[in-house]
Design a protein around this motif. Structure first.
Motif, PDB file in Angstrom:
ATOM      1  N   LEU A  22       0.827  -1.210   0.000  1.00  0.00           N
ATOM      2  CA  LEU A  22       0.000   0.000   0.000  1.00  0.00           C
ATOM      3  C   LEU A  22       0.858   1.255   0.000  1.00  0.00           C
ATOM      4  CD1 LEU A  22      -2.826  -0.962   2.532  1.00  0.00           C
ATOM      5  CD2 LEU A  22      -3.017  -0.747   0.040  1.00  0.00           C
ATOM      6  N   LEU A  23       2.009   1.189   0.684  1.00  0.00           N
ATOM      7  CA  LEU A  23       2.921   2.335   0.689  1.00  0.00           C
ATOM      8  C   LEU A  23       3.449   2.613  -0.717  1.00  0.00           C
ATOM      9  CD1 LEU A  23       4.522   4.471   2.244  1.00  0.00           C
ATOM     10  CD2 LEU A  23       6.287   2.750   2.646  1.00  0.00           C
ATOM     11  N   LEU A  24       3.772   1.566  -1.467  1.00  0.00           N
ATOM     12  CA  LEU A  24       4.248   1.760  -2.844  1.00  0.00           C
ATOM     13  C   LEU A  24       3.153   2.352  -3.726  1.00  0.00           C
ATOM     14  CD1 LEU A  24       6.263  -1.553  -3.416  1.00  0.00           C
ATOM     15  CD2 LEU A  24       7.163   0.736  -2.977  1.00  0.00           C
ATOM     16  N   VAL A  25       1.939   1.832  -3.580  1.00  0.00           N
ATOM     17  CA  VAL A  25       0.828   2.374  -4.373  1.00  0.00           C
ATOM     18  C   VAL A  25       0.580   3.830  -3.998  1.00  0.00           C
ATOM     19  CG1 VAL A  25      -1.637   2.153  -4.848  1.00  0.00           C
ATOM     20  CG2 VAL A  25      -0.226   0.111  -4.684  1.00  0.00           C
ATOM     21  N   ASN A  26       0.590   4.098  -2.703  1.00  0.00           N
ATOM     22  CA  ASN A  26       0.348   5.462  -2.257  1.00  0.00           C
ATOM     23  C   ASN A  26       1.482   6.394  -2.675  1.00  0.00           C
ATOM     24  OD1 ASN A  26      -1.403   7.265  -0.654  1.00  0.00           O
ATOM     25  ND2 ASN A  26       0.421   7.444   0.633  1.00  0.00           N
ATOM     26  N   ALA A  27       2.721   5.854  -2.720  1.00  0.00           N
ATOM     27  CA  ALA A  27       3.849   6.679  -3.160  1.00  0.00           C
ATOM     28  C   ALA A  27       3.660   7.128  -4.612  1.00  0.00           C
ATOM     29  CB  ALA A  27       5.152   5.893  -3.011  1.00  0.00           C
ATOM     30  N   ALA A  34       2.046  15.459  -5.584  1.00  0.00           N
ATOM     31  CA  ALA A  34       3.101  16.432  -5.313  1.00  0.00           C
ATOM     32  C   ALA A  34       3.444  17.245  -6.557  1.00  0.00           C
ATOM     33  CB  ALA A  34       4.345  15.715  -4.781  1.00  0.00           C
ATOM     34  N   GLU A  35       3.531  16.563  -7.690  1.00  0.00           N
ATOM     35  CA  GLU A  35       3.810  17.283  -8.949  1.00  0.00           C
ATOM     36  C   GLU A  35       2.692  18.265  -9.278  1.00  0.00           C
ATOM     37  OE1 GLU A  35       4.465  14.350 -11.953  1.00  0.00           O
ATOM     38  OE2 GLU A  35       6.641  14.327 -11.610  1.00  0.00           O
ATOM     39  N   LEU A  36       1.443  17.811  -9.109  1.00  0.00           N
ATOM     40  CA  LEU A  36       0.308  18.685  -9.408  1.00  0.00           C
ATOM     41  C   LEU A  36       0.295  19.897  -8.480  1.00  0.00           C
ATOM     42  CD1 LEU A  36      -2.305  19.111 -11.025  1.00  0.00           C
ATOM     43  CD2 LEU A  36      -3.509  17.759  -9.297  1.00  0.00           C
ATOM     44  N   THR A  37       0.588  19.663  -7.201  1.00  0.00           N
ATOM     45  CA  THR A  37       0.606  20.776  -6.244  1.00  0.00           C
ATOM     46  C   THR A  37       1.714  21.775  -6.575  1.00  0.00           C
ATOM     47  OG1 THR A  37      -0.235  19.308  -4.518  1.00  0.00           O
ATOM     48  CG2 THR A  37       0.811  21.353  -3.805  1.00  0.00           C
ATOM     49  N   ALA A  38       2.903  21.230  -6.877  1.00  0.00           N
ATOM     50  CA  ALA A  38       4.020  22.125  -7.236  1.00  0.00           C
ATOM     51  C   ALA A  38       3.726  22.895  -8.512  1.00  0.00           C
ATOM     52  CB  ALA A  38       5.307  21.307  -7.380  1.00  0.00           C
ATOM     53  N   ASN A  39       3.152  22.233  -9.503  1.00  0.00           N
ATOM     54  CA  ASN A  39       2.834  22.918 -10.767  1.00  0.00           C
ATOM     55  C   ASN A  39       1.800  24.026 -10.544  1.00  0.00           C
ATOM     56  OD1 ASN A  39       4.582  21.445 -12.352  1.00  0.00           O
ATOM     57  ND2 ASN A  39       3.071  19.855 -12.807  1.00  0.00           N
ATOM     58  N   ARG A  40       0.799  23.747  -9.730  1.00  0.00           N
ATOM     59  CA  ARG A  40      -0.217  24.763  -9.475  1.00  0.00           C
ATOM     60  C   ARG A  40       0.395  25.968  -8.778  1.00  0.00           C
ATOM     61  NH1 ARG A  40      -5.420  21.210  -7.336  1.00  0.00           N
ATOM     62  NH2 ARG A  40      -6.085  20.455  -9.396  1.00  0.00           N
ATOM     63  N   ALA A  41       1.283  25.701  -7.800  1.00  0.00           N
ATOM     64  CA  ALA A  41       1.904  26.815  -7.069  1.00  0.00           C
ATOM     65  C   ALA A  41       2.740  27.685  -7.993  1.00  0.00           C
ATOM     66  CB  ALA A  41       2.761  26.260  -5.930  1.00  0.00           C
ATOM     67  N   TYR A  42       3.573  27.074  -8.807  1.00  0.00           N
ATOM     68  CA  TYR A  42       4.453  27.851  -9.675  1.00  0.00           C
ATOM     69  C   TYR A  42       3.725  28.390 -10.896  1.00  0.00           C
ATOM     70  CZ  TYR A  42       8.584  27.012  -6.925  1.00  0.00           C
ATOM     71  OH  TYR A  42       9.496  27.043  -5.906  1.00  0.00           O
ATOM     72  N   LEU A 161      10.165  21.383  -4.971  1.00  0.00           N
ATOM     73  CA  LEU A 161       8.949  21.426  -4.155  1.00  0.00           C
ATOM     74  C   LEU A 161       8.204  20.100  -4.203  1.00  0.00           C
ATOM     75  CD1 LEU A 161       6.986  22.977  -2.401  1.00  0.00           C
ATOM     76  CD2 LEU A 161       5.886  23.857  -4.498  1.00  0.00           C
ATOM     77  N   SER A 162       8.163  19.492  -5.383  1.00  0.00           N
ATOM     78  CA  SER A 162       7.493  18.190  -5.524  1.00  0.00           C
ATOM     79  C   SER A 162       8.173  17.129  -4.665  1.00  0.00           C
ATOM     80  CB  SER A 162       7.493  17.777  -6.997  1.00  0.00           C
ATOM     81  OG  SER A 162       6.953  16.478  -7.148  1.00  0.00           O
ATOM     82  N   ARG A 163       9.526  17.148  -4.678  1.00  0.00           N
ATOM     83  CA  ARG A 163      10.260  16.181  -3.849  1.00  0.00           C
ATOM     84  C   ARG A 163       9.998  16.411  -2.368  1.00  0.00           C
ATOM     85  NH1 ARG A 163      14.386  16.993  -7.705  1.00  0.00           N
ATOM     86  NH2 ARG A 163      15.356  18.555  -6.347  1.00  0.00           N
ATOM     87  N   ALA A 168       7.970  14.393   2.541  1.00  0.00           N
ATOM     88  CA  ALA A 168       7.230  14.651   3.778  1.00  0.00           C
ATOM     89  C   ALA A 168       6.053  13.677   3.915  1.00  0.00           C
ATOM     90  CB  ALA A 168       6.737  16.093   3.805  1.00  0.00           C
ATOM     91  N   ASP A 169       5.370  13.423   2.790  1.00  0.00           N
ATOM     92  CA  ASP A 169       4.234  12.499   2.837  1.00  0.00           C
ATOM     93  C   ASP A 169       4.696  11.072   3.138  1.00  0.00           C
ATOM     94  OD1 ASP A 169       1.553  11.768   2.619  1.00  0.00           O
ATOM     95  OD2 ASP A 169       1.762  11.225   0.522  1.00  0.00           O
ATOM     96  N   LEU A 170       5.784  10.642   2.487  1.00  0.00           N
ATOM     97  CA  LEU A 170       6.298   9.290   2.729  1.00  0.00           C
ATOM     98  C   LEU A 170       6.830   9.136   4.145  1.00  0.00           C
ATOM     99  CD1 LEU A 170       8.129   8.502  -0.642  1.00  0.00           C
ATOM    100  CD2 LEU A 170       5.872   7.731   0.120  1.00  0.00           C
ATOM    101  N   GLU A 171       7.431  10.180   4.670  1.00  0.00           N
ATOM    102  CA  GLU A 171       7.922  10.105   6.052  1.00  0.00           C
ATOM    103  C   GLU A 171       6.776   9.906   7.032  1.00  0.00           C
ATOM    104  OE1 GLU A 171      10.104  13.676   6.567  1.00  0.00           O
ATOM    105  OE2 GLU A 171      11.995  12.857   5.773  1.00  0.00           O
ATOM    106  N   ARG A 172       5.691  10.632   6.808  1.00  0.00           N
ATOM    107  CA  ARG A 172       4.521  10.468   7.677  1.00  0.00           C
ATOM    108  C   ARG A 172       3.964   9.036   7.583  1.00  0.00           C
ATOM    109  NH1 ARG A 172       3.306  15.628   5.693  1.00  0.00           N
ATOM    110  NH2 ARG A 172       1.918  14.712   4.129  1.00  0.00           N
ATOM    111  N   GLN A 173       3.894   8.527   6.365  1.00  0.00           N
ATOM    112  CA  GLN A 173       3.374   7.172   6.196  1.00  0.00           C
ATOM    113  C   GLN A 173       4.303   6.133   6.824  1.00  0.00           C
ATOM    114  OE1 GLN A 173       2.023   6.292   2.154  1.00  0.00           O
ATOM    115  NE2 GLN A 173       1.840   8.485   1.775  1.00  0.00           N
ATOM    116  N   ALA A 174       5.611   6.322   6.661  1.00  0.00           N
ATOM    117  CA  ALA A 174       6.567   5.381   7.252  1.00  0.00           C
ATOM    118  C   ALA A 174       6.468   5.391   8.773  1.00  0.00           C
ATOM    119  CB  ALA A 174       7.986   5.727   6.806  1.00  0.00           C
ATOM    120  N   VAL A 175       6.306   6.578   9.349  1.00  0.00           N
ATOM    121  CA  VAL A 175       6.155   6.669  10.807  1.00  0.00           C
ATOM    122  C   VAL A 175       4.891   5.955  11.249  1.00  0.00           C
ATOM    123  CG1 VAL A 175       5.737   8.265  12.717  1.00  0.00           C
ATOM    124  CG2 VAL A 175       7.517   8.768  11.040  1.00  0.00           C
TER     125      VAL A 175
END
Length: 467
Positions: A22-27, A34-42, A161-163, A168-175
């Protein structure tokens, strides 16, 4: 021998494996988000920069002019080595200011107005750039075509920004997964405490304590296992009790005649008479023959007990052939008592599943009993036949028979009906009963088919159909 795995580790592994998938799918989806969020911001920054430039496009002296403000490009400045490009294109396609070779948008907006804009990306000077094109209508010109303002930047900031968002999202999921693993680990330890208590209870028991375990303290999923253990322990207890009873009965049957024989031998030695010694030797010979038969029956009894036969595979056996061969072996014994021994049935073809050695002993014990109790000039008939789904064996004699009240008792070990046969051991029918039980057969003591006197022993096995 295969090494047993830890239940706690197995359950933890079964939990972490799907969580890892599930972590791989969610990643994958987190990366896209993350890409969509970064693109929208810039993209918003590109639009703000383009709008600032568009506000500075005006008509002076009948000509278009652009007073490029520095703040328009300052909006796009970052700590990264990122490059910013711009271009203002006149209605006739000429470049008013900026980079002449900055690519135009691949398509035009449906209408031209304050919100007319196009976002796109393309390759420029060997790298990927992200662009926004704003269409501005300048009034006072002879043409109605708009002025196009292009602002572009390279993708270092977007990718950074995407990275950051993805990490940050993967770190939260790993925790969360590690926290789940720790909670499961300690939860399993707490949940397995009833099993550990059950283990300690078993270790403290004496080897002879076969009392059932109490399943109530353990979880409902484990209670069927405790019930199976209790059932298995009950079978072991029954087997041990049978062995102890067998040993006690056998020792009694062997000890009493030995004491009597010892007394008789001592008396003979004190008398010192040849004729008494000769008589004692004949008695000793008869006793040895009887004890040899008894020991053989005891060994066969131990082997034929249903508990001892559990799990032993049977082979296809011909009941008719076994019965006929056993009858042939006892013809000589029957003739010595002038008994008519006959066989009624086919020579072969009545098939069932069983142990041929035990089945032969079964028929032999029935014939031995029948010959012992049938008087001279009597008759014994051995039958083998098919009756529906059963393979039937019958041994019938015209001896004194057994009273209906005693027909169940004669299957008990060392029981002799009416004590008529003092030479017998009382094990014959007990052996027959145990062999029947080990083969799943039914045994019945019935009246003879003909005449008012005698006994008919009927045994029904499960018939095996031949192809």
């Amino acid at each position: 021998m295969k090494r047993a795995n830890s239940l706690r580790l197995q359950l933890l592994g079964w939990l972490l494996l799907p969580l890892g998938l599930l972590l791989l799918v969610n990643a994958f989806f987190s990366h896209r988000t993350a890409e969509l969020t970064a693109n929208r911001a810039y993209d918003s920054l590109l639009i703000a920069s383009a709008d600032t430039i568009a506000d500075q496009v005006s008509l002076k002296g009948g000509k278009l002019s652009v007073d490029l403000p520095y703040v328009a490009l300052q909006l796009l400045e970052t700590d990264l080595q990122e490059r910013v490009f711009y271009r203002v294109v006149a209605p006739d396609g000429s470049t008013l200011t900026g980079y002449d070779d900055l690519p135009m948008p691949p398509k035009k907006p449906r209408g031209v107005g304050a919100d007319a804009q196009v976002h796109y990306s393309t390759q420029y000077r060997g790298e990927t750039i992200y662009l926004v094109a704003i269409y501005k209508q300048v009034y006072g010109l002879e043409t109605t075509d708009p002025v196009i303002i292009l602002v572009a930047e390279t993708g270092e900031s977007r990718q950074a920004l995407s990275r950051e968002i993805l990490i940050a999202d993967l770190e939260r999921q790993a925790v969360l997964i590690l926290a789940s693993a720790l909670l499961v680990w300690f939860g399993l330890g707490w949940g397995l405490k009833p099993l550990m208590a059950l283990r300690d209870n078993l270790l403290k028991r004496s080897p002879w304590d076969l009392s059932p375990l109490d399943p109530s303290p353990v979880q409902t999923e484990i209670q069927p296992l405790i019930a199976a253990l209790n059932q298995h322990t009950a079978r072991i207890e029954k087997l041990i009790e049978g062995r102890q009873r067998f040993i006690a009965d056998a020792s009694h049957q062997l000890r009493t005649p030995l004491s009597e024989l010892r007394t008789q031998v001592e008396y003979t030695l004190r008398q010192n008479r040849a004729e008494l010694s000769h008589e004692t030797l004949r008695t000793l010979q008869g006793w040895i023959d009887g004890q040899t038969r008894l020991i053989g029956q005891l060994l066969m009894l131990a082997r034929s007990e249903p508990e001892a036969m559990q799990g032993q595979p049977g082979a296809k056996a011909d009941l008719a052939e076994l019965a006929r061969e056993a009858a042939l072996e006892y013809i000589a014994a029957a003739r010595r008592k002038t008994i008519d021994l006959s066989f009624d049935g086919p020579e072969q073809g009545v098939f069932m599943t069983g142990n041929t050695l035990l089945l032969h002993e079964l028929v032999a014990n029935l014939l031995d009993n029948a010959i012992r109790y049938t008087p001279a000039h009597g008759a014994i008939t051995v039958r083998a036949m098919q009756d529906g789904t059963s393979a039937v064996l019958e041994v019938e004699d015209n001896g004194p028979g057994i009273a209906p009240a005693e027909r169940e008792k004669v299957f008990e070990r060392f029981y002799r009906a009416g004590q008529r046969d003092t030479q017998g051991s009382g094990l014959g029918l007990s052996i027959v009963r145990d062999i029947c039980a080990s083969h799943g057969a039914r045994i019945a003591l019935l009246d003879p088919l003909e005449g008012d006197q005698g006994l008919r022993v009927q045994i029904c096995f499960k018939l095996v159909q031949t192809e």
